[in-house]
Motif scaffolding. Structure first.
Motif, PDB file in Angstrom:
ATOM      1  N   ALA A 127       0.810  -1.219   0.000  1.00  0.00           N
ATOM      2  CA  ALA A 127       0.000   0.000   0.000  1.00  0.00           C
ATOM      3  C   ALA A 127       0.846   1.275   0.000  1.00  0.00           C
ATOM      4  O   ALA A 127       0.580   2.178  -0.794  1.00  0.00           O
ATOM      5  CB  ALA A 127      -0.970  -0.009   1.179  1.00  0.00           C
ATOM      6  N   ARG A 171       2.402   1.670  -3.505  1.00  0.00           N
ATOM      7  CA  ARG A 171       1.430   2.067  -4.522  1.00  0.00           C
ATOM      8  C   ARG A 171       1.077   3.539  -4.394  1.00  0.00           C
ATOM      9  O   ARG A 171       0.926   4.236  -5.381  1.00  0.00           O
ATOM     10  CB  ARG A 171       0.159   1.232  -4.407  1.00  0.00           C
ATOM     11  N   ARG A 172       0.929   3.994  -3.165  1.00  0.00           N
ATOM     12  CA  ARG A 172       0.597   5.408  -2.947  1.00  0.00           C
ATOM     13  C   ARG A 172       1.724   6.300  -3.467  1.00  0.00           C
ATOM     14  O   ARG A 172       1.474   7.301  -4.122  1.00  0.00           O
ATOM     15  CB  ARG A 172       0.340   5.665  -1.470  1.00  0.00           C
ATOM     16  N   TRP A 173       2.948   5.933  -3.186  1.00  0.00           N
ATOM     17  CA  TRP A 173       4.097   6.710  -3.644  1.00  0.00           C
ATOM     18  C   TRP A 173       4.157   6.729  -5.167  1.00  0.00           C
ATOM     19  O   TRP A 173       4.375   7.777  -5.774  1.00  0.00           O
ATOM     20  CB  TRP A 173       5.371   6.108  -3.055  1.00  0.00           C
ATOM     21  N   ARG A 208       1.653   6.280  -7.254  1.00  0.00           N
ATOM     22  CA  ARG A 208       0.519   7.070  -7.743  1.00  0.00           C
ATOM     23  C   ARG A 208       0.822   8.567  -7.646  1.00  0.00           C
ATOM     24  O   ARG A 208       0.538   9.326  -8.572  1.00  0.00           O
ATOM     25  CB  ARG A 208      -0.740   6.736  -6.958  1.00  0.00           C
ATOM     26  N   GLU A 209       1.434   8.993  -6.551  1.00  0.00           N
ATOM     27  CA  GLU A 209       1.757  10.407  -6.389  1.00  0.00           C
ATOM     28  C   GLU A 209       2.802  10.871  -7.396  1.00  0.00           C
ATOM     29  O   GLU A 209       2.717  11.978  -7.923  1.00  0.00           O
ATOM     30  CB  GLU A 209       2.222  10.684  -4.963  1.00  0.00           C
TER      31      GLU A 209
END
Length: 93
Positions: free
Chosen positions: A5, A8-10, A12-13
């Motif tokens: 998680a 993935r967040r990194w 996406r950013e």
């Protein structure tokens, strides 16, 4: 807790950051086609250069903080396509 998680967040950013850079570049480039020239003939270029970071920041915040991400991406894409129309029109004619 899912270990993928944060990764993935990194990712996406970073993708949002790059995509909004391209959007801001296209919008700023198209500003020179529809803004009127000033007496020195550089006013429309200066405004586009000054507006570039503002467009980039607004697009980034829109995509990063959107509750409905798909709608935000569609809106950003529509703005980009609308900004490309005068640029393409200038090269075609």
């Amino acid at each position: 807790m899912n270990s993928k998680a944060p990764r993935r967040r990194w990712l996406r950013e970073v993708l949002i950051l790059l995509a909004t850079f391209v959007v801001a570049l296209i919008v700023s480039a198209s500003m020179t086609t529809f803004l009127p020239e000033g007496p020195a003939r550089i006013d429309h270029v200066i405004f586009a250069v000054v507006a570039f970071p503002l467009v980039w920041a607004l697009a980034f915040m829109l995509l990063l903080g959107a509750q409905r991400r798909r709608r935000a991406w569609i809106m950003t894409g529509a703005i980009t396509v609308a900004a490309l129309v005068p640029v393409i029109g200038r090269f075609v004619s």
